[in-house]
Design an enzyme around this catalytic site. Structure first.
Site, PDB file in Angstrom:
ATOM      1  NE  ARG A  74      -3.375   2.315   2.892  1.00 19.37           N
ATOM      2  CZ  ARG A  74      -3.144   3.282   3.779  1.00 19.37           C
ATOM      3  NH1 ARG A  74      -2.110   3.226   4.591  1.00 19.37           N
ATOM      4  NH2 ARG A  74      -3.961   4.305   3.865  1.00 19.37           N
ATOM      5  CG  HIS A 118      -1.003   8.891   3.450  1.00 22.45           C
ATOM      6  ND1 HIS A 118      -1.099   7.535   3.719  1.00 22.45           N
ATOM      7  CD2 HIS A 118      -0.601   9.460   4.606  1.00 22.45           C
ATOM      8  CE1 HIS A 118      -0.754   7.306   4.977  1.00 22.45           C
ATOM      9  NE2 HIS A 118      -0.446   8.457   5.546  1.00 22.45           N
ATOM     10  CD  GLU A 163      -4.658   7.754   9.712  1.00 20.55           C
ATOM     11  OE1 GLU A 163      -4.198   8.823  10.146  1.00 20.55           O
ATOM     12  OE2 GLU A 163      -4.330   6.647  10.168  1.00 20.55           O
ATOM     13  CG  ASN A 289      -4.988   3.467   8.660  1.00 17.17           C
ATOM     14  OD1 ASN A 289      -5.103   2.481   7.933  1.00 17.17           O
ATOM     15  ND2 ASN A 289      -4.536   4.632   8.221  1.00 17.17           N
ATOM     16  CE1 TYR A 291       0.112   2.891  13.544  1.00 22.75           C
ATOM     17  CE2 TYR A 291      -1.827   4.006  12.680  1.00 22.75           C
ATOM     18  CZ  TYR A 291      -0.578   3.451  12.482  1.00 22.75           C
ATOM     19  OH  TYR A 291      -0.012   3.447  11.240  1.00 22.75           O
ATOM     20  CD  GLU A 348      -1.438   4.109   8.030  1.00 20.50           C
ATOM     21  OE1 GLU A 348      -1.213   4.552   9.184  1.00 20.50           O
ATOM     22  OE2 GLU A 348      -1.567   4.832   7.036  1.00 20.50           O
TER      23      GLU A 348
HETATM   24  C1  FCB Z   1      -1.135   7.328  10.702  1.00 24.77           C
HETATM   25  C2  FCB Z   1      -0.710   7.826   9.338  1.00 24.77           C
HETATM   26  C3  FCB Z   1       0.628   7.333   8.893  1.00 24.77           C
HETATM   27  C4  FCB Z   1       1.626   7.253  10.022  1.00 24.77           C
HETATM   28  C5  FCB Z   1       1.033   6.534  11.204  1.00 24.77           C
HETATM   29  C6  FCB Z   1       1.986   6.375  12.359  1.00 24.77           C
HETATM   30  O1  FCB Z   1      -2.000   8.250  11.283  1.00 24.77           O
HETATM   31  O2  FCB Z   1      -1.669   7.470   8.366  1.00 24.77           O
HETATM   32  O3  FCB Z   1       1.077   8.154   7.839  1.00 24.77           O
HETATM   33  O4  FCB Z   1       2.092   8.509  10.340  1.00 24.77           O
HETATM   34  O5  FCB Z   1      -0.121   7.191  11.636  1.00 24.77           O
END
Ligand code: FCB
Length: 441
Positions: A74, A118, A163, A289, A291, A348
């Site tokens: 990607r 992006h 995002e 995405n 985290y 992500e």
């Molecule tokens: C996300 C982004 C990516 C990267 C990660 C850590 O928010 O999409 O570009 O910075 O965080």
């Protein structure tokens, strides 16, 4: 954990974070170029001028992907590399770069997943108001058409935006990302135009690429309250509405969440909210995405009368983000049940840690390998629970320009020595390579 044999094991990057190449070969300035060249915005004054020099080293980087055993990659395209002014004149050299990259990927049997936006908006368009300008919907649709016509003979998997929350709120309300505004009304206007731009671009891509599979990537956090107290649970739900539901409801239901609309009141006065119906074009997939988790309780802070709390006894990454793999499982299950996208990809997931420098040809990063392993396990449980998850893109293939954090934070499974541009596999990359080969056996 067991994944389907056709599961797409991938890794992700983004144009401004890895390409470099400055403004050579006709590339126009983007808002991140302007923002990072303005003192005080990025740690150490870092910019994306050189980054991983992927613009010149993409062949070597595709070879690394192949060595890893990746099935999919990607990446995003730089809008001003292709259209230096954002609209109008096409820069052939820009198209040619992506064309060569795609050929190289296909040659290596790696499926290209393209993301059109992006975060590197052409500065020329920002000068006209950027995403606050209603014309941005058309600008983006036209750019999507240029890319689809140029690469649609070889790319089937298309993502419009990466995002939308971060683009609108981190860039225009918190102000820590380009273009660096702190104006909540502007942020909601940007968010609205982003949704309309997504809705406008999907049919443009389908028209040019009949076999295209098109989707959008939304960043989701897992929000909950640490207590069962009803007021706290409601506060966490409002925060979920601010970050997650605003965009999920727009893109997949064609409406904004009524509870949040009510709380925002006048902030939305200039927006034709009903127009968001056009954002809900059926998509072929939803990219998520993920985290971290966010804990909230009721409080008196801000629009949502909430207060964030630090989790007890958790581990954190170098970004200060809590490591909470089960949040991924819970989000996947919820999104599948409530929004029913036909296919989901984790577009992500990954972590920054303070890695040691390379020694004996490897960078030892056991915490990143454990982070990935635990999130893969959560994903595999979600599949068992019926989630149509078909692929997973680790963030990130390479250490890169981490936006306002510059080169200070390393997310790669491959280490980059920025002075020499030498790439070194981290032990997490070896772990991933092994996992992929076991899963495909
Ligand atoms: C996300 C982004 C990516 C990267 C990660 C850590 O928010 O999409 O570009 O910075 O965080």
């Amino acid at each position: 954990m067991v994944f389907p044999k056709d599961f797409l094991w991938g890794a992700a990057t983004a144009s401004y974070q890895i390409e470099g190449g400055g403004l050579t070969d006709g590339r126009g300035e983007c808002i991140w170029h302007r923002f990072s060249h303005t003192p005080g915005n990025v740690v150490n004054g870092d910019t994306g001028d050189v980054a991983c020099d992927h613009y010149h080293r993409y062949r070597e980087d595709v070879a690394l992907m192949k060595e890893l055993g990746l099935k999919a990659y990607r990446f995003s395209t730089s809008w001003p590399r292709v259209l230096p002014n954002g609209i109008g004149q096409i820069n052939r050299a820009g198209i040619d770069f992506y064309s060569r990259l795609v050929d190289e990927l296909l040659e290596a049997d790696i499926r290209p997943f393209i993301t059109l936006y992006h975060w590197d908006l052409p500065q020329a368009l920002q000068d006209k108001g950027g995403w606050e300008n209603p014309d941005s919907v058309k600008w983006f649709g036209d750019y999507a058409g240029v890319m689809a016509n140029a690469l649609g003979d070889r790319i089937t998997d298309w993502t419009t935006l990466n995002e939308p929350f971060v683009i609108s709120f981190v860039g225009n309300f918190f102000g820590t990302h380009a273009p660096g505004k702190q104006d909540i009304k502007a942020a909601y206007l940007v968010a609205h135009h982003l949704m309309l731009a997504h809705g406008a671009a999907v049919p443009v891509i389908r028209q040019a690429v009949p076999n295209a599979r098109v989707g959008i990537t939304i960043d989701l956090g897992y929000f909950e309250s640490p207590t069962d107290n009803e007021a706290d649970v409601q506060a966490a739900y409002r925060e979920d509405g601010f970050k997650n539901r605003w965009f999920l409801d727009a893109a997949l239901k064609g409406q904004y969440p009524a509870d949040i609309v009510a709380l925002l009141g006048d902030i939305l006065e200039d927006i034709d909210l009903a127009a968001v119906k056009s954002a809900a074009v059926p998509v072929d997939f939803l990219g998520i995405n993920y985290y971290r988790r966010h804990l909230f309780v009721a409080g008196s802070d801000g629009l949502f009368s909430s207060k964030d709390v630090e989790p007890d006894g958790s581990e954190f990454t170098a970004m200060g983000w809590e490591i909470y793999p089960d949040g991924l499982r819970k989000l996947l299950v919820r999104v599948a049940e409530e929004y029913k996208p036909p296919v989901i990809y984790v577009t992500e997931n990954g972590a920054a840690f303070d890695d040691p420098p390379p020694a004996q040809g490897v960078v030892n990063d056991p915490r990143r390998a454990a982070y990935l392993r635990d999130h893969f396990a959560a994903a595999s449980q979600a599949i068992e629970q019926g989630v149509p998850l078909k692929g997973y893109f680790v963030w990130s293939l390479l250490d890169n320009f981490e936006w306002a954090e510059g080169y200070n934070k390393r997310f790669g499974i491959i280490y980059v020595d920025y002075a020499t541009q030498k790439r070194t596999f981290k032990s997490s990359a070896r772990y991933y390579q092994q996992l992929i080969s076991e899963q495909l056996r």
